[in-house]
Design a protein around this motif. Sequence first.
Motif, mmCIF file in Angstrom:
data_model
loop_
_atom_site.group_PDB
_atom_site.id
_atom_site.type_symbol
_atom_site.label_atom_id
_atom_site.label_comp_id
_atom_site.label_asym_id
_atom_site.label_seq_id
_atom_site.Cartn_x
_atom_site.Cartn_y
_atom_site.Cartn_z
ATOM 1 N N VAL A 140 1.605 11.591 -6.910
ATOM 2 C CA VAL A 140 2.878 10.622 -7.028
ATOM 3 C C VAL A 140 2.729 9.475 -6.560
ATOM 4 O O VAL A 140 3.068 8.550 -7.196
ATOM 5 N N GLY A 141 2.030 9.464 -5.408
ATOM 6 C CA GLY A 141 1.719 8.145 -4.784
ATOM 7 C C GLY A 141 0.866 7.171 -5.799
ATOM 8 O O GLY A 141 1.004 5.926 -5.921
ATOM 9 N N ALA A 171 0.820 -1.183 -0.022
ATOM 10 C CA ALA A 171 0.025 -0.115 0.059
ATOM 11 C C ALA A 171 0.835 1.321 -0.015
ATOM 12 O O ALA A 171 1.938 1.117 0.583
ATOM 13 N N ILE A 172 0.414 2.204 -0.778
ATOM 14 C CA ILE A 172 1.377 3.463 -0.753
ATOM 15 C C ILE A 172 0.311 4.762 -0.692
ATOM 16 O O ILE A 172 -0.770 4.802 -1.276
ATOM 17 N N ASP A 173 0.721 5.640 0.257
ATOM 18 C CA ASP A 173 -0.326 6.888 0.346
ATOM 19 C C ASP A 173 0.804 8.058 0.372
ATOM 20 O O ASP A 173 1.634 7.991 1.165
ATOM 21 N N THR A 174 0.346 9.011 -0.266
ATOM 22 C CA THR A 174 0.905 10.349 -0.418
ATOM 23 C C THR A 174 0.112 11.541 -0.335
ATOM 24 O O THR A 174 0.624 12.495 -0.930
ATOM 25 N N SER A 175 -0.905 11.306 0.406
ATOM 26 C CA SER A 175 -1.978 12.327 0.187
ATOM 27 C C SER A 175 -1.619 13.196 1.500
ATOM 28 O O SER A 175 -1.941 14.733 1.591
ATOM 29 N N LEU A 176 -0.806 13.226 2.676
ATOM 30 C CA LEU A 176 -0.298 13.929 3.403
ATOM 31 C C LEU A 176 1.249 13.886 3.465
ATOM 32 O O LEU A 176 1.996 14.835 2.622
ATOM 33 N N GLY A 177 1.618 13.059 4.226
ATOM 34 C CA GLY A 177 3.433 12.705 4.001
ATOM 35 C C GLY A 177 3.384 11.448 2.936
ATOM 36 O O GLY A 177 2.546 11.331 2.057
ATOM 37 N N THR A 178 4.398 10.659 3.120
ATOM 38 C CA THR A 178 4.723 9.384 2.469
ATOM 39 C C THR A 178 4.754 8.247 3.209
ATOM 40 O O THR A 178 5.179 8.301 4.197
ATOM 41 N N SER A 179 3.893 7.477 2.694
ATOM 42 C CA SER A 179 3.723 6.093 3.483
ATOM 43 C C SER A 179 3.785 4.955 2.443
ATOM 44 O O SER A 179 3.014 4.883 1.914
ATOM 45 N N VAL A 180 4.480 4.124 3.072
ATOM 46 C CA VAL A 180 4.550 2.836 2.315
ATOM 47 C C VAL A 180 4.410 1.740 3.181
ATOM 48 O O VAL A 180 5.121 1.609 4.082
ATOM 49 N N ALA A 181 3.570 0.482 2.738
ATOM 50 C CA ALA A 181 3.546 -0.615 4.083
ATOM 51 C C ALA A 181 3.097 -1.699 2.990
ATOM 52 O O ALA A 181 2.694 -1.724 1.864
ATOM 53 N N VAL A 182 3.534 -2.951 3.741
ATOM 54 C CA VAL A 182 3.364 -4.267 3.159
ATOM 55 C C VAL A 182 2.568 -5.052 4.388
ATOM 56 O O VAL A 182 3.369 -5.167 5.456
ATOM 57 N N VAL A 183 1.366 -5.650 3.878
ATOM 58 C CA VAL A 183 0.628 -6.765 4.808
ATOM 59 C C VAL A 183 0.509 -7.827 4.263
ATOM 60 O O VAL A 183 0.117 -8.061 3.336
ATOM 61 N N ASP A 184 0.763 -8.770 5.184
ATOM 62 C CA ASP A 184 0.699 -10.030 4.626
ATOM 63 C C ASP A 184 -0.720 -10.828 4.645
ATOM 64 O O ASP A 184 -1.554 -9.959 5.242
ATOM 65 N N VAL A 240 -2.429 -1.101 -3.245
ATOM 66 C CA VAL A 240 -3.407 -0.517 -2.795
ATOM 67 C C VAL A 240 -2.831 0.975 -2.845
ATOM 68 O O VAL A 240 -1.924 1.293 -2.413
ATOM 69 N N ALA A 241 -3.637 2.178 -3.452
ATOM 70 C CA ALA A 241 -3.428 3.269 -3.701
ATOM 71 C C ALA A 241 -4.301 4.294 -2.594
ATOM 72 O O ALA A 241 -5.479 3.991 -2.867
ATOM 73 N N GLY A 242 -3.705 5.092 -1.821
ATOM 74 C CA GLY A 242 -4.453 6.146 -1.200
ATOM 75 C C GLY A 242 -4.844 7.167 -2.100
ATOM 76 O O GLY A 242 -4.058 7.788 -2.932
ATOM 77 N N GLN A 268 -2.053 14.033 11.187
ATOM 78 C CA GLN A 268 -0.962 14.686 10.748
ATOM 79 C C GLN A 268 -0.050 13.769 9.508
ATOM 80 O O GLN A 268 0.687 14.029 8.879
ATOM 81 N N GLY A 269 -0.773 12.463 9.471
ATOM 82 C CA GLY A 269 -0.055 11.649 8.524
ATOM 83 C C GLY A 269 -1.079 10.502 8.126
ATOM 84 O O GLY A 269 -2.127 10.195 8.893
ATOM 85 N N VAL A 270 -0.778 9.594 7.225
ATOM 86 C CA VAL A 270 -1.789 8.412 6.908
ATOM 87 C C VAL A 270 -0.815 7.248 6.749
ATOM 88 O O VAL A 270 0.116 7.366 6.356
ATOM 89 N N ASP A 271 -1.413 6.147 7.625
ATOM 90 C CA ASP A 271 -0.647 4.940 7.690
ATOM 91 C C ASP A 271 -1.228 4.066 6.374
ATOM 92 O O ASP A 271 -2.343 3.388 6.580
ATOM 93 N N ALA A 272 -0.162 3.734 5.437
ATOM 94 C CA ALA A 272 -0.537 3.046 4.311
ATOM 95 C C ALA A 272 -1.185 1.449 4.746
ATOM 96 O O ALA A 272 -1.885 0.816 4.161
ATOM 97 N N ALA A 273 -0.228 1.054 5.887
ATOM 98 C CA ALA A 273 -0.699 -0.325 6.434
ATOM 99 C C ALA A 273 -2.227 -0.262 6.723
ATOM 100 O O ALA A 273 -2.933 -1.369 6.445
ATOM 101 N N LEU A 274 -2.726 0.763 7.293
ATOM 102 C CA LEU A 274 -4.190 0.719 7.610
ATOM 103 C C LEU A 274 -5.122 0.754 6.406
ATOM 104 O O LEU A 274 -6.344 0.109 6.371
ATOM 105 N N LEU A 275 -4.636 1.179 5.402
ATOM 106 C CA LEU A 275 -5.328 1.281 3.858
ATOM 107 C C LEU A 275 -5.175 -0.328 3.400
ATOM 108 O O LEU A 275 -6.318 -0.508 2.745
ATOM 109 N N ALA A 276 -4.400 -1.027 3.509
ATOM 110 C CA ALA A 276 -4.028 -2.309 2.951
ATOM 111 C C ALA A 276 -5.178 -3.202 3.887
ATOM 112 O O ALA A 276 -5.907 -4.046 3.484
ATOM 113 N N LEU A 277 -5.088 -2.934 5.286
ATOM 114 C CA LEU A 277 -6.082 -3.574 5.987
ATOM 115 C C LEU A 277 -7.656 -3.216 5.768
ATOM 116 O O LEU A 277 -8.498 -4.223 5.869
#
Lengths: 349, 199
Positions: free
Chosen positions: B80-81, B14-27, B67-69, B159-168
Motif C-alpha cells: 500500500v505504501g 516519506a511513506i512507510d507501511t512495513s509495520l504500521g503506517t508512517s508519513v513524514a515531511v523533512v525540509d 521516499v518509500a520504505g 514496533q513501528g517505523v518512523d518515515a522521517a528517519l527514512l527521509a533523513l
Amino acid sequence: MKAPVVLGIETSCDETGVGIVRGTELLANRIASSMELHARFGGVVPEIAARAHLEAMEPTIRAALADASMTLDDIDAVAVTAGPGLAGALMVGIGAAKGLATARELPLYGVNHLVGHVAADVLSGEPLELPTIALLVSGGHTSLLLVRDLAGDVELLGETIDDAAGEAFDKTARLLGLSYPGGPSIDAAAAEGDARAIAFPRGLTAPKDRERHRWNFSFSGLKTAVARHVERAEAAGEPLPVADVAASFREAVVDVLIAKALDACAAHGIPRLLLGGGVVANARLREVATERCAEAGVTLRIPPLELCTDNGAMIAAVGAMLVARGDAPSPAGFAAESTLEADTVQVTA
Amino acid sequence: MNAGSASARSMTLAIDTSLGTSVAVVDGGGTVVFRERADDTRRHAEHLGGMLERALEGRRSAIELVVAGMGPGAFTGLRVGIAAARATALGLGVPCRGVASHAGVTTGSAQVTTDVRRKERAWSIVVDGLVAGGPHLAPAEAVPAPGGAHAGLERIDAQGVDAALLALAVARGAAEVPQALYLREADAVPSAGPKRVSR
Ligand SMILES: [Zn+2]
C-alpha cells in the motif's frame, strides 16, 4: 460544462487496468496482465497477482496518459476499484489511487467492480437502456444483476455459491490436460466435439433449488462430474474423448448461464440482457446468448471484448457518472472491500 | 536568500507501511516539518489517506523527492505504501526513491528486528542510521546475535517505523532499494495434479 475526464484504476484480479474517459467517451484503456505468471499454477495466485500489480501500476498509468495524449493536468477525478476482488490486489490500486489523487488534489471515488462491468457498456457508443438484467462472468465472479439505475439501484439477483464460471473452465482444463487459461483452451478442444455426447449436470436447476437458488449458480458439481468421467476412462484404459468432454462441459456451463439470465429477464419483465466479464470472450457463450435472446425477444448487449475483461476504463466510466451527478468523493480513509455488495456503487465510509 | 527560494523544492516526503503506517515531511535542513504515525499493523490504506492529505497540505510545490520504505514487512500492507509513494511522486512530478524500512527505526547503531508474521522476524544491522547488513529472515525465537565487527550491538525489536528517519537516511546516502523486500517467495505451490473424486 464539459464532461469530466476521469482516470480509472482496476486491480481486483490479475489485470492491472488504467483507463481514461471523458463522460461516456473512451480515451484510453491500458491493461497489463500477469496471466502468464499464473499459467503453471492453473489459476490466479493472489500474491503473484499483487506483486505484479505493484510493478505494473506506474508504467500502466503513464501508458494510458500517453494513449489519451494527456498529462495529469487534464484529469478531473480519479476512480479506483474498491471491491469486490482479491484484497491484496485491490490494495495496490487503492494505495496508488490515493497517492495520485492526493498529490494532484483530485477527488477520488472508490467504486464497485461489478457495476463497472455494466458501466463499460456506456463506452461502446450507444446509450445503455435501463432497466436491464446483467450477467457478469469471469474467473473471479459469476453474478446476475438487476440494474435499474447504474448510479444507485443495482440489485444482486444471484451469484455462484462455489466456483466462478471462469474458474470452472480453468479447473476443467487442468483435468483434461489442457492449458491455462481454460476458456480459450476448452473452446479450441471443443471445436471438434459433440456438445450432446455427455449429459453433464446443470447446477441448481432442479425444481427443489428454485426457491432458494433460482438465480444462483454452482459449478463444483459439474467439475466433479468431469473428473469422474476422466477417471472412469482412465480406469477402463480407454482414451479420453477430450473434444466431446470439452464441448459437453462448455455446453453445460453456457446453458445454465443463459437459461438463468433469461429466466430473470422473464420474471422481472425486462427484455434486455447485458453481458460482461472475461468469459464473454467465449464464442459459444455469445452464440447461445444471441440465439436464445432472439427466441425470447430479449435485446442482447455485449460490449466490445476489451471492455468486457477487467479494465480501468469501466471503473473510470463509473467515476465519470458519479462526478456528473455531483456525488461527493469517497472519504480519505476508505479501504478495499473484497466482498463489496453489488448494491454499493461507491464506498462512502 | 532571494524571494524565490522560499517556494523552491527542497522537502522530502516519506511513506512507510512495513509495520504500521508512517508519513513524514523533512525540509532541506533536515528539520521534520510533518510527522504522523499509527503503529496499527493493519488498516494501512485507511490510515494513509488522511496522513497523506495532511502531509501535502500547503507543501505540494515544495516536495522534491518521495521516499518509500520498501520493507521487509507483511506483504499486503507494505505494498500500500510503496504504491502510494510511487503514485504520489508521479502526481507531483518528482522522483521516488526506495530505501530499506529498517533505517527508519534508529539514527544510531543497532540490530533492528521487525515482525514479518508466520513466527518469523526480519533483522538488519543498522550503523549510524543506515542499513549496513541484511535484511535477513530468522525464526522469531532464534534471531542470531550479530558477530564480528557488530558483536555486542544493541538489539531493537521495533514496533513501528518512523518515515522521517527514512527521509533523513536518504539525505545521508542510504542505498537505493528499487523493489519491495519480500524476503519470501510468493506462496504458490503448484498443485500435484487433480484430486481424485471417485474411488
Ligand atoms: Zn471482473
